[in-house]
Design a protein around this motif. Structure first.
Motif, PDB file in Angstrom:
ATOM      1  N   ILE A  66       0.841  -1.213   0.000  1.00 18.92           N
ATOM      2  CA  ILE A  66       0.000   0.000   0.000  1.00 18.92           C
ATOM      3  C   ILE A  66       0.872   1.258   0.000  1.00 18.92           C
ATOM      4  CG2 ILE A  66      -1.644   1.330   1.373  1.00 18.92           C
ATOM      5  CD1 ILE A  66      -2.855  -1.313   2.292  1.00 18.92           C
ATOM      6  N   LEU A  67       1.923   1.271   0.821  1.00 17.98           N
ATOM      7  CA  LEU A  67       2.813   2.429   0.888  1.00 17.98           C
ATOM      8  C   LEU A  67       3.470   2.702  -0.463  1.00 17.98           C
ATOM      9  CD1 LEU A  67       4.197   4.562   2.680  1.00 17.98           C
ATOM     10  CD2 LEU A  67       5.972   2.864   3.149  1.00 17.98           C
ATOM     11  N   VAL A  68       3.925   1.642  -1.124  1.00 17.15           N
ATOM     12  CA  VAL A  68       4.565   1.806  -2.433  1.00 17.15           C
ATOM     13  C   VAL A  68       3.579   2.353  -3.454  1.00 17.15           C
ATOM     14  CG1 VAL A  68       5.604   0.536  -4.350  1.00 17.15           C
ATOM     15  CG2 VAL A  68       6.312   0.046  -2.024  1.00 17.15           C
ATOM     16  N   ALA A  69       2.353   1.815  -3.467  1.00 10.56           N
ATOM     17  CA  ALA A  69       1.349   2.285  -4.422  1.00 10.56           C
ATOM     18  C   ALA A  69       1.031   3.759  -4.213  1.00 10.56           C
ATOM     19  CB  ALA A  69       0.084   1.435  -4.302  1.00 10.56           C
ATOM     20  N   VAL A  70       0.947   4.181  -2.953  1.00 13.18           N
ATOM     21  CA  VAL A  70       0.645   5.593  -2.663  1.00 13.18           C
ATOM     22  C   VAL A  70       1.794   6.496  -3.090  1.00 13.18           C
ATOM     23  CG1 VAL A  70       0.240   7.239  -0.805  1.00 13.18           C
ATOM     24  CG2 VAL A  70      -0.975   5.066  -0.808  1.00 13.18           C
ATOM     25  N   ILE A  71       3.012   6.113  -2.752  1.00 14.02           N
ATOM     26  CA  ILE A  71       4.171   6.952  -3.079  1.00 14.02           C
ATOM     27  C   ILE A  71       4.362   7.049  -4.589  1.00 14.02           C
ATOM     28  CG2 ILE A  71       6.674   7.102  -2.907  1.00 14.02           C
ATOM     29  CD1 ILE A  71       6.474   5.984  -0.106  1.00 14.02           C
ATOM     30  N   ALA A  72       4.205   5.924  -5.289  1.00  9.38           N
ATOM     31  CA  ALA A  72       4.381   5.951  -6.743  1.00  9.38           C
ATOM     32  C   ALA A  72       3.272   6.735  -7.431  1.00  9.38           C
ATOM     33  CB  ALA A  72       4.430   4.522  -7.291  1.00  9.38           C
ATOM     34  N   VAL A  80       3.276  15.369  -8.369  1.00 16.55           N
ATOM     35  CA  VAL A  80       4.025  15.822  -7.199  1.00 16.55           C
ATOM     36  C   VAL A  80       5.364  15.089  -7.156  1.00 16.55           C
ATOM     37  CG1 VAL A  80       4.010  16.010  -4.687  1.00 16.55           C
ATOM     38  CG2 VAL A  80       1.880  16.262  -5.974  1.00 16.55           C
ATOM     39  N   LEU A  81       6.450  15.822  -6.889  1.00  6.59           N
ATOM     40  CA  LEU A  81       7.793  15.260  -6.764  1.00  6.59           C
ATOM     41  C   LEU A  81       8.259  14.550  -8.033  1.00  6.59           C
ATOM     42  CD1 LEU A  81       7.551  13.721  -3.170  1.00  6.59           C
ATOM     43  CD2 LEU A  81       8.520  15.918  -3.809  1.00  6.59           C
ATOM     44  N   LYS A  82       7.767  14.988  -9.178  1.00  2.87           N
ATOM     45  CA  LYS A  82       8.173  14.300 -10.405  1.00  2.87           C
ATOM     46  C   LYS A  82       9.617  14.586 -10.787  1.00  2.87           C
ATOM     47  CE  LYS A  82       5.998  17.783 -13.402  1.00  2.87           C
ATOM     48  NZ  LYS A  82       4.961  17.939 -14.466  1.00  2.87           N
ATOM     49  N   GLN A  83      10.223  15.613 -10.176  1.00  3.14           N
ATOM     50  CA  GLN A  83      11.640  15.844 -10.423  1.00  3.14           C
ATOM     51  C   GLN A  83      12.501  14.738  -9.823  1.00  3.14           C
ATOM     52  OE1 GLN A  83       9.619  17.657  -8.615  1.00  3.14           O
ATOM     53  NE2 GLN A  83      10.577  18.513  -6.763  1.00  3.14           N
ATOM     54  N   PHE A  84      11.921  13.991  -8.869  1.00  3.69           N
ATOM     55  CA  PHE A  84      12.602  12.829  -8.291  1.00  3.69           C
ATOM     56  C   PHE A  84      11.987  11.530  -8.814  1.00  3.69           C
ATOM     57  CE2 PHE A  84      12.618  16.224  -5.030  1.00  3.69           C
ATOM     58  CZ  PHE A  84      13.982  16.496  -5.022  1.00  3.69           C
ATOM     59  N   GLY A  85      11.384  11.592  -9.989  1.00  4.25           N
ATOM     60  CA  GLY A  85      10.642  10.443 -10.509  1.00  4.25           C
ATOM     61  C   GLY A  85      11.486   9.200 -10.687  1.00  4.25           C
ATOM     62  N   LYS A  86      12.715   9.334 -11.172  1.00  3.92           N
ATOM     63  CA  LYS A  86      13.563   8.163 -11.392  1.00  3.92           C
ATOM     64  C   LYS A  86      13.866   7.446 -10.079  1.00  3.92           C
ATOM     65  CE  LYS A  86      14.038   8.891 -15.826  1.00  3.92           C
ATOM     66  NZ  LYS A  86      13.439   7.971 -16.817  1.00  3.92           N
ATOM     67  N   TRP A  87      14.158   8.233  -9.028  1.00  2.00           N
ATOM     68  CA  TRP A  87      14.452   7.640  -7.728  1.00  2.00           C
ATOM     69  C   TRP A  87      13.201   6.991  -7.135  1.00  2.00           C
ATOM     70  CZ3 TRP A  87      19.354   7.114  -6.307  1.00  2.00           C
ATOM     71  CH2 TRP A  87      20.305   7.963  -6.867  1.00  2.00           C
ATOM     72  N   ILE A  88      12.086   7.683  -7.236  1.00  2.00           N
ATOM     73  CA  ILE A  88      10.838   7.133  -6.694  1.00  2.00           C
ATOM     74  C   ILE A  88      10.447   5.863  -7.444  1.00  2.00           C
ATOM     75  CG2 ILE A  88       8.366   7.568  -6.425  1.00  2.00           C
ATOM     76  CD1 ILE A  88       9.032  10.481  -5.892  1.00  2.00           C
ATOM     77  N   GLY A  89      10.600   5.882  -8.763  1.00  2.00           N
ATOM     78  CA  GLY A  89      10.260   4.700  -9.549  1.00  2.00           C
ATOM     79  C   GLY A  89      11.133   3.505  -9.211  1.00  2.00           C
ATOM     80  N   ALA A  90      12.441   3.729  -9.084  1.00  2.00           N
ATOM     81  CA  ALA A  90      13.349   2.628  -8.758  1.00  2.00           C
ATOM     82  C   ALA A  90      13.046   2.069  -7.366  1.00  2.00           C
ATOM     83  CB  ALA A  90      14.790   3.108  -8.835  1.00  2.00           C
ATOM     84  N   ALA A  91      12.808   2.966  -6.394  1.00  2.00           N
ATOM     85  CA  ALA A  91      12.478   2.501  -5.042  1.00  2.00           C
ATOM     86  C   ALA A  91      11.152   1.748  -5.026  1.00  2.00           C
ATOM     87  CB  ALA A  91      12.427   3.692  -4.086  1.00  2.00           C
ATOM     88  N   SER A  92      10.188   2.189  -5.826  1.00  2.00           N
ATOM     89  CA  SER A  92       8.881   1.524  -5.867  1.00  2.00           C
ATOM     90  C   SER A  92       8.999   0.120  -6.440  1.00  2.00           C
ATOM     91  CB  SER A  92       7.905   2.353  -6.700  1.00  2.00           C
ATOM     92  OG  SER A  92       7.700   3.620  -6.120  1.00  2.00           O
ATOM     93  N   ILE A  93       9.838  -0.042  -7.444  1.00  2.00           N
ATOM     94  CA  ILE A  93      10.025  -1.380  -8.023  1.00  2.00           C
ATOM     95  C   ILE A  93      10.653  -2.323  -7.005  1.00  2.00           C
ATOM     96  CG2 ILE A  93      11.262  -2.673  -9.798  1.00  2.00           C
ATOM     97  CD1 ILE A  93      10.994  -0.188 -11.599  1.00  2.00           C
ATOM     98  N   ILE A  94      11.690  -1.850  -6.327  1.00  2.00           N
ATOM     99  CA  ILE A  94      12.380  -2.699  -5.349  1.00  2.00           C
ATOM    100  C   ILE A  94      11.455  -3.057  -4.184  1.00  2.00           C
ATOM    101  CG2 ILE A  94      14.281  -2.773  -3.698  1.00  2.00           C
ATOM    102  CD1 ILE A  94      15.849  -0.990  -5.653  1.00  2.00           C
ATOM    103  N   LEU A  95      10.764  -2.045  -3.639  1.00  2.00           N
ATOM    104  CA  LEU A  95       9.881  -2.297  -2.498  1.00  2.00           C
ATOM    105  C   LEU A  95       8.660  -3.114  -2.902  1.00  2.00           C
ATOM    106  CD1 LEU A  95      10.024   1.148  -0.662  1.00  2.00           C
ATOM    107  CD2 LEU A  95      11.158  -0.988  -0.030  1.00  2.00           C
ATOM    108  N   GLY A  96       8.179  -2.955  -4.146  1.00  2.00           N
ATOM    109  CA  GLY A  96       7.066  -3.768  -4.614  1.00  2.00           C
ATOM    110  C   GLY A  96       7.422  -5.245  -4.655  1.00  2.00           C
ATOM    111  N   ILE A  97       8.640  -5.538  -5.130  1.00  2.00           N
ATOM    112  CA  ILE A  97       9.100  -6.933  -5.133  1.00  2.00           C
ATOM    113  C   ILE A  97       9.282  -7.438  -3.698  1.00  2.00           C
ATOM    114  CG2 ILE A  97      10.997  -8.443  -5.821  1.00  2.00           C
ATOM    115  CD1 ILE A  97      11.394  -6.609  -8.251  1.00  2.00           C
ATOM    116  N   LEU A  98       9.787  -6.567  -2.818  1.00  2.00           N
ATOM    117  CA  LEU A  98       9.962  -6.956  -1.417  1.00  2.00           C
ATOM    118  C   LEU A  98       8.624  -7.274  -0.757  1.00  2.00           C
ATOM    119  CD1 LEU A  98      11.923  -7.268   0.976  1.00  2.00           C
ATOM    120  CD2 LEU A  98      11.563  -4.847   1.462  1.00  2.00           C
ATOM    121  N   ALA A  99       7.584  -6.503  -1.086  1.00  2.00           N
ATOM    122  CA  ALA A  99       6.261  -6.753  -0.508  1.00  2.00           C
ATOM    123  C   ALA A  99       5.744  -8.145  -0.864  1.00  2.00           C
ATOM    124  CB  ALA A  99       5.275  -5.687  -0.979  1.00  2.00           C
TER     125      ALA A  99
END
Length: 200
Positions: A66-72, A80-99
Motif C-alpha cells: 500500500i505504501l509503495v502504491a501511494v508513493i508511486a 508531485v515530486l516528479k523531479q525525483f521520478g527516477k528515484w521514486i520509480g526505482a524505489a517503488s520497483i524494489i519495495l514492490g518486489i519486497l512486498a
C-alpha cells in the motif's frame, strides 16, 4: 456495522480452515518423526505463535505494498515530486518486489520454534540433516498457507501494482513526464545570413 458482519464471518471461517489444514499437516509430520524415534513427551506446538507469525508476514507485505502504491502515485497521478521520478520509480520497483516476498519470510520465521520443540521431544535429538528436512517440510506448508489462507495473496497483488506504478514513473508516463524547459523571455534571436552580400 452489521452490513459487514457476514463478510467478516466468512473471512474468519476461511482463515480458520486454512489454519486447521496447516495444523493437521504439521502434526502429521511430527507424528511421523516421533514414531521413528523414542520420545520424551508429546511436542507442544504453539499454534498462536505460528499463526501470529504468518499473519504478521502478510500484514507487513500488505502495508509495504500500500505504501509503495501511494508513493508511486504521487508523481504519476498528481505530478508531485516528479523531479525525483527516477528515484521514486526505482524505489517503488524494489519495495514492490519486497512486498511480495515478505509473507514468505513470516512463514520461515514461524517454523524455527516448531522444529526446536519437535526435536526436544525426541530423546535422541535431531541431527542437522533431520532438522533441515523437518524445517523444509514446515516451510513448504507455511508457504502455501501464508499465501492462500493468511492473506499473502493480497501482498502479491499490491506488490505487483506498486512495482508496475514504479515502472510507469520511470518511463515518465502520465503526469510524471517532465515539462519542457520554458523559452527564455526577452531574448532576441539573431538571424543568420547565408551567402555573401552584394555591393550596392
Amino acid at each position: 456495522p452489521s452490513s459487514f458482519k457476514p463478510a467478516s464471518i466468512l473471512c474468519a471461517h476461511y482463515f480458520a480452515r486454512s489454519m486447521f489444514a496447516a495444523r493437521i499437516s504439521l502434526l502429521a509430520a511430527s507424528t511421523v518423526f516421533v514414531v521413528n524415534a523414542c520420545t520424551n513427551g508429546t511436542p507442544q506446538w504453539d499454534e498462536g505463535a505460528f499463526t501470529g507469525s504468518l499473519i504478521g508476514g502478510s500484514v507487513g507485505g500488505i502495508a509495504v505494498g500500500i505504501l509503495v502504491a501511494v508513493i508511486a502515485s504521487l508523481p504519476l497521478c498528481c505530478g508531485v515530486l516528479k523531479q525525483f521520478g527516477k528515484w521514486i520509480g526505482a524505489a517503488s520497483i524494489i519495495l514492490g518486489i519486497l512486498a511480495i516476498v515478505i509473507p514468505a519470510f513470516g512463514s520461515m520465521g514461524a517454523c524455527g520454534p516448531w522444529v526446536d520443540e519437535l526435536c526436544s521431544a525426541s530423546c535422541t535429538g535431531c541431527t542437522s540433516s533431520q532438522r533441515s528436512d523437518i524445517g523444509a517440510l514446515c516451510n513448504a506448508v507455511g508457504f502455501i498457507i501464508v499465501y492462500l489462507g493468511a492473506w499473502g495473496w493480497a501482498a502479491i497483488v499490491l506488490g505487483i501494482v506498486g512495482a508496475s506504478l514504479g515502472c510507469c514513473v520511470c518511463c515518465g508516463c502520465c503526469k510524471a513526464k517532465m515539462d519542457p524547459p520554458p523559452a527564455p523571455v526577452g531574448q532576441v534571436q539573431q538571424v543568420q545570413v547565408v551567402g555573401t552580400p552584394t555591393p550596392a
